[in-house]
Write a protein that holds these residues in place. Structure first.
Motif, PDB file in Angstrom:
ATOM      1  N   THR A 179       0.829  -1.210   0.000  1.00  0.00           N
ATOM      2  CA  THR A 179       0.000   0.000   0.000  1.00  0.00           C
ATOM      3  C   THR A 179       0.862   1.257   0.000  1.00  0.00           C
ATOM      4  N   ARG A 180       1.934   1.257   0.802  1.00  0.00           N
ATOM      5  CA  ARG A 180       2.829   2.418   0.862  1.00  0.00           C
ATOM      6  C   ARG A 180       3.481   2.664  -0.500  1.00  0.00           C
ATOM      7  N   ALA A 181       3.876   1.586  -1.180  1.00  0.00           N
ATOM      8  CA  ALA A 181       4.491   1.731  -2.499  1.00  0.00           C
ATOM      9  C   ALA A 181       3.504   2.330  -3.495  1.00  0.00           C
ATOM     10  N   GLU A 182       2.274   1.859  -3.446  1.00  0.00           N
ATOM     11  CA  GLU A 182       1.247   2.394  -4.355  1.00  0.00           C
ATOM     12  C   GLU A 182       1.008   3.873  -4.084  1.00  0.00           C
ATOM     13  N   GLU A 183       0.949   4.236  -2.824  1.00  0.00           N
ATOM     14  CA  GLU A 183       0.732   5.635  -2.463  1.00  0.00           C
ATOM     15  C   GLU A 183       1.885   6.518  -2.927  1.00  0.00           C
ATOM     16  N   ALA A 184       3.101   5.970  -2.892  1.00  0.00           N
ATOM     17  CA  ALA A 184       4.280   6.734  -3.305  1.00  0.00           C
ATOM     18  C   ALA A 184       4.498   6.701  -4.812  1.00  0.00           C
ATOM     19  N   GLY A 185       3.734   5.874  -5.510  1.00  0.00           N
ATOM     20  CA  GLY A 185       3.927   5.734  -6.945  1.00  0.00           C
ATOM     21  C   GLY A 185       5.234   5.042  -7.283  1.00  0.00           C
ATOM     22  N   LEU A 186       5.635   4.106  -6.428  1.00  0.00           N
ATOM     23  CA  LEU A 186       6.917   3.421  -6.588  1.00  0.00           C
ATOM     24  C   LEU A 186       6.689   1.991  -7.044  1.00  0.00           C
ATOM     25  N   ASP A 187       7.336   1.620  -8.134  1.00  0.00           N
ATOM     26  CA  ASP A 187       7.287   0.242  -8.615  1.00  0.00           C
ATOM     27  C   ASP A 187       8.381  -0.550  -7.908  1.00  0.00           C
ATOM     28  N   VAL A 188       7.998  -1.477  -7.049  1.00  0.00           N
ATOM     29  CA  VAL A 188       8.965  -2.226  -6.264  1.00  0.00           C
ATOM     30  C   VAL A 188       8.543  -3.682  -6.175  1.00  0.00           C
ATOM     31  N   THR A 189       9.503  -4.584  -6.266  1.00  0.00           N
ATOM     32  CA  THR A 189       9.259  -6.008  -6.075  1.00  0.00           C
ATOM     33  C   THR A 189       9.608  -6.359  -4.641  1.00  0.00           C
ATOM     34  N   ILE A 190       8.621  -6.866  -3.886  1.00  0.00           N
ATOM     35  CA  ILE A 190       8.832  -7.200  -2.471  1.00  0.00           C
ATOM     36  C   ILE A 190       8.839  -8.722  -2.332  1.00  0.00           C
ATOM     37  N   TYR A 191       9.964  -9.254  -1.899  1.00  0.00           N
ATOM     38  CA  TYR A 191      10.110 -10.707  -1.754  1.00  0.00           C
ATOM     39  C   TYR A 191       9.778 -11.145  -0.327  1.00  0.00           C
ATOM     40  N   ASP A 192       9.178 -12.320  -0.242  1.00  0.00           N
ATOM     41  CA  ASP A 192       8.911 -12.954   1.052  1.00  0.00           C
ATOM     42  C   ASP A 192      10.205 -13.624   1.507  1.00  0.00           C
TER      43      ASP A 192
END
Length: 248
Positions: A91-104
């Protein structure tokens, strides 16, 4: 952090909001002039994401005569083992407009190739990892030679405060998702011969138990084996040249 902590994840942002006024200048420092492949280690709820977005936007503010191909690129990957934290980070990435891959994944097992990261950012994470040495080994593995490790951590204070930190850490870990108040992560990195220290400072955090803060920049050195091999090759070449040159 290897276990999920739903209550801690839900309370983390509200509880740390006042502290972020202290951390904000340090986060800006961590994100300054970033480019290339950036790895955010232990991303939590994505506190660094707005700063990465700002760094990306700043890098793209180039003169009109600069082509898009000349602009520095910024690609962000992140690792976070707690699924509740990851949801908030998305959600934070979407709000910041940041394309990020988050790995488990955690810092002890980063699912990226050797020498694939230009800058690794570790912000208030090494206090929580289960295995500090394994985490640093992984950072050294994924960073390319010449790549940067940037850290902001709280560490053991020493003295009376340090004794209190050590005494309360067993209880503190249970309520703070594994956070150790008495970790020596800064000293551990300073002593690691795989890294060259570019910048390091110890700062008062203004928080009685979570103090002091350390922040630093480290450069990944060339691998010892590669260095030894090159040195040996150079020595052999010099010896070969010496045999061909006339003596006396």
């Amino acid at each position: 952090m290897t276990d999920d902590h739903p209550l801690f994840a839900a309370l983390y942002d509200p509880l740390t909001k006042p502290a972020e006024t202290v951390f904000a200048p340090h986060r800006e420092w961590l994100a300054k002039d970033l480019s290339g492949h950036v790895l955010d280690v232990g991303t939590g709820t994505g506190a660094m994401f707005p700063y990465y977005a700002a760094a990306r936007n700043s890098a793209h503010q180039t003169p009109d005569d600069t082509s898009a191909g000349d602009r520095p690129s910024l690609t962000v990957s992140a690792v976070e083992p707690d699924r509740h934290m990851r949801r908030r980070a998305v959600t934070r990435a979407e709000e910041a407009g940041l394309d990020v891959t988050i790995y488990d994944a955690g810092a002890e097992s980063i699912p990226l190739a050797d020498d694939s990261v230009d800058v690794a950012v570790v912000s208030l994470v090494l206090c929580t990892v289960d295995d500090l040495d394994a985490s640093i080994d992984e950072l050294a593995r994924v960073l390319r030679p010449g790549g940067e490790l940037r850290i902001l951590e709280h560490v053991h204070a020493g003295g009376v405060t340090g004794s209190v930190q050590s005494a309360v850490t067993p209880a503190w870990k249970r309520v703070a998702a594994g956070c150790h108040l008495d970790r020596e992560s800064g000293d551990r990195l300073l002593a690691d011969d795989r890294f060259e220290t570019l910048e390091f400072e110890r700062l008062d955090s203004s928080f009685p138990l979570v103090t002091p803060l350390v922040r630093g920049r480290f450069r990944r050195k060339r691998d010892r084996d590669a260095s030894t091999g090159l040195d040996a090759l150079a020595s052999e070449l010099r010896a070969a040249v010496d045999t061909l040159l006339p003596t006396g």
